[in-house]
Write a protein that holds these residues in place. Structure first.
Motif, short mmCIF file in Angstrom:
data_model
loop_
_atom_site.label_atom_id
_atom_site.label_comp_id
_atom_site.label_asym_id
_atom_site.label_seq_id
_atom_site.Cartn_x
_atom_site.Cartn_y
_atom_site.Cartn_z
N TRP A 188 -5.44 1.48 0.66
CA TRP A 188 -5.40 0.64 1.54
C TRP A 188 -6.51 -0.58 1.63
CZ3 TRP A 188 -1.19 0.74 4.15
CH2 TRP A 188 -0.53 2.02 4.46
N ARG A 189 -7.61 -0.19 1.37
CA ARG A 189 -8.68 -1.35 1.19
C ARG A 189 -8.46 -2.31 0.02
NH1 ARG A 189 -14.53 0.10 1.39
NH2 ARG A 189 -14.57 -2.12 1.49
N ARG A 190 -8.12 -1.96 -1.10
CA ARG A 190 -7.61 -2.51 -2.26
C ARG A 190 -6.45 -3.62 -2.09
NH1 ARG A 190 -6.35 1.45 -6.89
NH2 ARG A 190 -5.45 -0.57 -7.94
N VAL A 191 -5.50 -2.96 -1.33
CA VAL A 191 -4.45 -3.91 -1.21
C VAL A 191 -4.73 -4.90 -0.08
CG1 VAL A 191 -2.18 -3.95 0.18
CG2 VAL A 191 -2.54 -2.43 -1.59
N ARG A 192 -5.60 -4.59 0.87
CA ARG A 192 -6.15 -5.74 1.83
C ARG A 192 -7.16 -6.85 1.39
NH1 ARG A 192 -7.95 -1.75 6.26
NH2 ARG A 192 -9.81 -2.04 5.06
N ALA A 193 -7.54 -6.49 0.11
CA ALA A 193 -8.55 -7.31 -0.80
C ALA A 193 -7.55 -8.19 -1.90
CB ALA A 193 -9.46 -6.46 -1.50
N MET A 194 -6.46 -7.88 -1.78
CA MET A 194 -5.50 -8.93 -2.73
C MET A 194 -5.01 -10.01 -2.07
SD MET A 194 -3.29 -6.04 -4.69
CE MET A 194 -4.04 -4.84 -5.37
N GLY A 195 -5.09 -11.12 -2.58
CA GLY A 195 -4.52 -12.31 -2.23
C GLY A 195 -4.43 -13.37 -2.94
N TYR A 196 -3.75 -14.79 -2.71
CA TYR A 196 -3.59 -15.88 -3.40
C TYR A 196 -3.97 -17.28 -2.57
CZ TYR A 196 1.04 -15.80 -1.81
OH TYR A 196 2.18 -15.89 -0.96
N ALA A 226 1.00 -1.27 0.01
CA ALA A 226 -0.05 -0.06 -0.03
C ALA A 226 0.86 1.22 -0.06
CB ALA A 226 -0.83 0.10 1.30
N ARG A 227 1.89 1.15 0.64
CA ARG A 227 2.87 2.30 0.72
C ARG A 227 3.37 2.59 -0.53
NH1 ARG A 227 5.49 -0.04 5.54
NH2 ARG A 227 4.17 0.21 7.00
N VAL A 228 3.91 1.41 -1.20
CA VAL A 228 4.29 1.73 -2.58
C VAL A 228 3.45 2.27 -3.68
CG1 VAL A 228 5.18 0.39 -4.64
CG2 VAL A 228 6.19 -0.46 -2.21
N LYS A 229 2.13 1.91 -3.58
CA LYS A 229 0.91 2.50 -4.35
C LYS A 229 0.93 3.82 -4.14
CE LYS A 229 -1.25 0.13 -6.59
NZ LYS A 229 -1.62 0.20 -7.92
N LEU A 230 1.01 4.30 -2.73
CA LEU A 230 0.64 5.63 -2.33
C LEU A 230 1.79 6.51 -2.93
CD1 LEU A 230 -0.65 5.12 1.27
CD2 LEU A 230 -2.03 6.20 -0.87
N ILE A 231 3.00 6.05 -2.65
CA ILE A 231 4.19 6.82 -3.10
C ILE A 231 4.09 7.13 -4.50
CG2 ILE A 231 6.72 6.77 -3.45
CD1 ILE A 231 6.78 5.47 -0.58
#
Length: 162
Positions: free
Chosen positions: A70-78, A19-24
């Motif tokens: 933040w919400r999108r990153v929490r929704a990602m998984g495998y 999420a930090r990477v996406k925000l930066i």
């Protein structure tokens, strides 16, 4: 992580540092837009109200994007199953991708400067069918290498059976 699209499956989430990477990266895109709005405000002083409204809109959209990241990153998984890899993503429109190991032709691990700074990488899966390629973004570097080794071995083993 639980998803209603796949009851009973437990997904490994991507690293929260993603999420930090996406925000930066969004900051570096948002700052030029804000600078452009300020320059337009200075150059067209008589229409200050409209330019000020533009600045407020740009800042508001960026703040909304911050909340959504933040919400999108929490929704990602495998999830790694016996015969396939399942990827999930999305908040409002959930997407679930099932990629059989036998269809995997190439597994690539990549890491740009920001991902590398946080010790993360992205795993890209290239499959036999063009529409089923997948990406697992923002996993720790060691996990990305483990996935690459495992998925390549499973893909090769599954292909031998054809």
């Amino acid at each position: 992580m639980f998803t209603p699209l796949a009851p009973g499956l437990t997904f490994k989430p991507v690293d929260p540092a993603f999420a930090r990477v996406k925000l930066i990266s969004s900051f570096f895109l948002g700052v030029p837009a804000l600078v452009a709005a300020v320059v337009v405000t200075i150059l067209t002083w008589e229409s200050f109200r409209w330019a000020a409204l533009g600045i407020v809109v740009v800042v508001g959209l960026w703040l909304w994007y911050v909340v959504l990241v933040w919400r999108r990153v929490r929704a990602m998984g495998y999830a790694e199953l016996e015969e396939e890899l399942v990827l999930c993503r999305g908040i409002m429109f959930r997407a679930l991708e099932v990629i059989p190991y036998g269809r995997m032709q190439q597994v690539t691990v990549s890491s740009g400067p920001l991902l590398k700074r946080y010790g993360l990488a992205s795993v890209t899966l290239v499959t036999a069918a063009a529409g089923t390629n997948g990406v697992i973004p923002g996993v720790p570097q060691a996990e990305a290498e483990r996935l690459r080794t495992k998925l390549t071995a499973l893909g090769t083993a599954e292909m031998e059976g054809l």
